[in-house]
Design an enzyme around this catalytic site. Structure first.
Site, PDB file in Angstrom:
ATOM      1  CG  ASP A 167      42.873 -42.159  37.270  1.00  0.00           C
ATOM      2  OD1 ASP A 167      42.610 -40.946  37.454  1.00  0.00           O
ATOM      3  OD2 ASP A 167      44.185 -42.239  37.518  1.00  0.00           O
ATOM      4  CG  ASN A 422      43.383 -51.755  34.367  1.00  0.00           C
ATOM      5  OD1 ASN A 422      44.668 -52.008  34.241  1.00  0.00           O
ATOM      6  ND2 ASN A 422      42.966 -50.750  34.778  1.00  0.00           N
ATOM      7  CD  GLU A 423      44.058 -51.443  38.745  1.00  0.00           C
ATOM      8  OE1 GLU A 423      43.248 -50.374  38.936  1.00  0.00           O
ATOM      9  OE2 GLU A 423      45.038 -51.325  39.296  1.00  0.00           O
ATOM     10  CE1 TYR A 477      50.505 -46.519  40.042  1.00  0.00           C
ATOM     11  CE2 TYR A 477      48.876 -48.273  40.082  1.00  0.00           C
ATOM     12  CZ  TYR A 477      49.476 -47.428  39.269  1.00  0.00           C
ATOM     13  OH  TYR A 477      49.221 -47.437  37.991  1.00  0.00           O
ATOM     14  CD  GLU A 513      47.954 -49.533  35.556  1.00  0.00           C
ATOM     15  OE1 GLU A 513      47.797 -48.614  36.665  1.00  0.00           O
ATOM     16  OE2 GLU A 513      47.256 -49.576  34.630  1.00  0.00           O
ATOM     17  CD1 TRP A 558      49.727 -44.661  35.901  1.00  0.00           C
ATOM     18  CD2 TRP A 558      49.060 -46.223  34.284  1.00  0.00           C
ATOM     19  NE1 TRP A 558      48.425 -44.632  35.388  1.00  0.00           N
ATOM     20  CE2 TRP A 558      48.177 -45.302  34.395  1.00  0.00           C
ATOM     21  CE3 TRP A 558      49.284 -47.127  33.150  1.00  0.00           C
ATOM     22  CZ2 TRP A 558      47.133 -45.467  33.422  1.00  0.00           C
ATOM     23  CZ3 TRP A 558      48.247 -47.123  32.156  1.00  0.00           C
ATOM     24  CH2 TRP A 558      47.019 -46.338  32.442  1.00  0.00           C
TER      25      TRP A 558
HETATM   26  C1  GCB Z   1      45.560 -47.958  38.241  1.00  0.00           C
HETATM   27  C2  GCB Z   1      44.730 -47.919  37.215  1.00  0.00           C
HETATM   28  C3  GCB Z   1      45.080 -46.609  36.124  1.00  0.00           C
HETATM   29  C4  GCB Z   1      45.416 -45.422  36.877  1.00  0.00           C
HETATM   30  C5  GCB Z   1      46.502 -45.500  38.034  1.00  0.00           C
HETATM   31  C6  GCB Z   1      46.575 -44.461  38.780  1.00  0.00           C
HETATM   32  O1  GCB Z   1      45.715 -49.145  38.841  1.00  0.00           O
HETATM   33  O2  GCB Z   1      44.811 -48.962  36.257  1.00  0.00           O
HETATM   34  O3  GCB Z   1      44.023 -46.513  35.238  1.00  0.00           O
HETATM   35  O4  GCB Z   1      45.421 -44.352  36.302  1.00  0.00           O
HETATM   36  O5  GCB Z   1      46.206 -46.694  38.761  1.00  0.00           O
HETATM   37  O6  GCB Z   1      47.474 -43.630  38.735  1.00  0.00           O
HETATM   38  O7  GCB Z   1      45.988 -44.508  39.885  1.00  0.00           O
END
Ligand code: GCB
Length: 614
Positions: A167, A422-423, A477, A513, A558
């Site tokens: 992303d 990462n992920e 998230y 994040e 994040w």
């Molecule tokens: C994540 C990723 C990151 C993205 C973020 C998002 O989990 O690690 O690279 O930018 O989510 O904002 O969706």
């Protein structure tokens, strides 16, 4: 790999500036020998910089394929008795370099330096011709992984597309400074240090690697190492290529209270004449994971800060000292003590500043997007760890970039942990042998703790890989990609999710994040998604959970600042999860974080000023 520095025996020339540039959509460059004949129709392009947003040409912004850079440079006459090196801080994602028509180096991987010895290729006291072919395509055998396909434009022209899972925008070009530097013919090739302390005595274990060019010289050579304190007083010295030096009344490098010694490494010949000299700043500190604690200098450390990006208007991922310093001053202002170099190693100059400012860094390799979805928190995941996608070649590349990152960053006191992915799609059966091999190889190189950063879709019992790591990062998230606009439900999910990880793994967990897209200036009361108020409420809801649970080892928001992504329905001129705008001005939530991260009552006694949180 030693950073190019001027010392008593070394000189350095910065080749930053305006270079010639030409895109090569038809792939003519190699067949028409642009590397020796020059670029036929160049435009001007700054180095370092991404090329994507310098011009107004939409084709260049989204361009996929080869582009060419060219410039001329002098090598001073009196460099003719030295070794002359050409070093690129980073070229994204692959580069081939020619000097005076001769290919001198090829590199794959867009976020680490590479260099070549050009002693025998350059003309001394005359102009030299430098050409670089940069390619920004990705494949499953590179990191980050990606896939190139073709489409026909309305005008009938066939163009390349890049499918990527990560992303952030595929900024491309010569992103970091290009240096021409000298070393003597016999030279200090590498220095590795490890530090420790007992009571008031510090110890620096060092190893100096001397070039192998002249074995007869080597047998009689002498290495000496001198350590100076911050006032320039000599405090210790050592002799020999390997040694341990003792520092009385040591001043430790601590988060928020950095103390650096200057280490001067000298190589003498048998007549005691100095042959080479190199200097580096070092900090004396220890890092350890013990039980559920992350210890810096034996004291628990709680990470407060951000996942970041190298990203700005116009320059894209182009190196910029002003921007870097602005970011450090903002981190200081808001009370952050750390950041993760999501999702790739940042310029080494950034680590130099973190060393000086006492900011703790988690260095990450470009292993992002090792899964099947672009916006990872949405939708089902398909397997990617198999022959056609992430395979042995990917692993080979992953090990190589990890090794290169460690070779570059090993001596920086600010770096306390390596993040190896990462992920990734870590619930897959094939992910386990892949990461086991990677972890085994990495542990041979350095003893810093290893971290993996996990996707919130993967339940702890299904993750086959976290058990191999020392610290687990969790990207969360709830309240954004799920439980949208419902922070009560989000808090409950978050708590359940963290408890699950805590019970299952019993390892240090940190939030790597958490955040929501927020359009600066959009105000809504009651808060709605994308408003500044929603970002504030989201952080408050998360913080209540973190504080209630009490066992987390850190909170990284994040993101530090808004950043550019590829175009998408959920990306409004990029990813807007920044606490600061892309121009580095605060959104409302910056004040919420500042209040939390600078409140004296929040600093735990146990951590003795390290910024721990109960
Ligand atoms: C994540 C990723 C990151 C993205 C973020 C998002 O989990 O690690 O690279 O930018 O989510 O904002 O969706």
């Amino acid at each position: 790999m030693l950073y190019p520095r001027e010392t008593r025996t070394r000189e350095c020339k910065d080749l930053s500036g305006i270079w010639h540039f030409q895109a090569d959509p038809d792939g003519h460059g190699r067949s028409f020998k642009w590397f020796s004949k020059g670029l036929p129709c160049p435009i001007l392009m700054p180095v370092p910089s991404s090329y994507n947003e310098i011009t107004t040409d939409p084709q260049l912004r989204d361009y996929i394929g080869d582009v060419w850079y060219e410039r001329y440079f002098y090598v001073p006459k009196d460099w003719s008795d030295r070794r002359v090196m050409l070093r690129f801080g980073s070229v994204t994602h692959s580069g081939t370099v020619w000097v005076n028509g001769e290919e001198i180096v090829r590199n794959k991987g867009g976020f680490l330096p590479f260099e070549a010895d050009i002693t025998n290729v350059v003309y001394y006291g005359q102009l030299n011709h430098l050409v670089v072919c940069v390619n920004n395509e990705l494949s499953w055998e590179m990191l980050p992984p990606g896939e190139v396909s073709f489409h026909q434009d309305a005008d009938g022209v066939s163009r390349k597309d890049l499918h990527q899972q990560h992303d952030f925008f595929n900024y491309s070009g010569i992103h970091r400074p290009v240096y021409l530097y000298t070393t003597p013919m016999t030279y200090i090739e590498d220095v590795t240090i490890k530090t420790s302390f007992e009571g008031h005595t510090g110890f620096v274990d060092y190893q100096v690697c001397i070039s192998q060019q002249n074995p007869s010289f080597l047998s009689d050579s002498i290495v000496k190492v001198f350590l100076y304190d911050a006032s320039g007083n000599k405090v210790a010295e050592g002799k020999g290529e390997i040694g341990k030096i003792k520092v009385q009344d040591v001043q430790l490098w601590n988060p928020g209270d950095a103390y650096l010694y200057r280490m001067s490494v000298c190589l003498y010949d048998e007549q005691h004449v100095e042959v080479d000299h190199y200097e580096l700043n070092i900090g004396i500190r220890t890092v350890k994971v013990e039980g559920n604690s992350f210890l810096i200098n034996g004291r628990p450390f709680y990470f407060r800060g951000f996942g970041k990006h190298e990203d700005m208007d116009i320059k894209g991922k182009g190196f910029d000292h002003a921007l870097i310093l602005r970011d450090f001053y903002l981190m200081e202002w808001i009370g952050a003590n750390s950041f993760r170099t999501s999702h790739y190693p940042y310029a080494e100059e950034v680590l130099d500043i973190a060393d000086r400012q006492g900011i703790v860094v988690i260095s990450e390799v470009p292993a992002v997007g090792m899964l099947s979805k672009a916006v990872p928190a949405m939708g089902e995941l398909e397997d990617v760890f198999h022959q056609e996608k992430i395979n042995d070649k990917t692993l080979e590349h992953h090990i190589r970039v990890t090794r290169d990152m460690i070779r570059r960053d090993k001596n920086h006191p600010c770096v306390v942990m390596w993040s190896l992915a990462n992920e990734a799609s870590t619930m897959e059966e094939n992910a386990e042998p892949y990461f086991r091999k990677l972890v085994d190889e990495t542990r041979k190189l350095d003893d810093r703790p290893l971290m993996i950063v996990n996707l919130m879709l993967i339940e702890p019992k299904k993750c086959r890989v976290s058990k191999l790591f020392d610290v687990i990062g969790l990207n969360t998230y709830f309240g954004w990609y799920s439980e949208m606009a419902n922070l009560k439900a989000a808090s409950a999910r978050l708590e359940q999710f963290l408890e699950d990880w805590h019970r299952t793994l019993g390892k240090p967990l940190m939030i790597t994040e958490y955040g929501v897209d927020t359009i600066q200036g959009l105000h809504r009361q009651p808060p709605v998604m994308y408003s500044e108020e929603y970002q504030v409420s989201f952080f408050q809801a998360y913080h209540q959970v973190f504080d209630r649970l009490g066992y987390l080892k850190g909170e990284h928001v994040w993101n530090f600042a808004d950043f550019m992504t590829k175009e998408d329905l959920v990306r409004i001129d990029g990813n807007r999860k920044g606490v600061f705008t892309r121009q580095r001005q605060p959104k409302m939530s910056a004040y919420t974080l500042k209040e939390r991260w600078t409140a004296p009552a929040e600093i735990s006694q146990e951590s003795d000023g390290h910024g721990g949180r109960r």
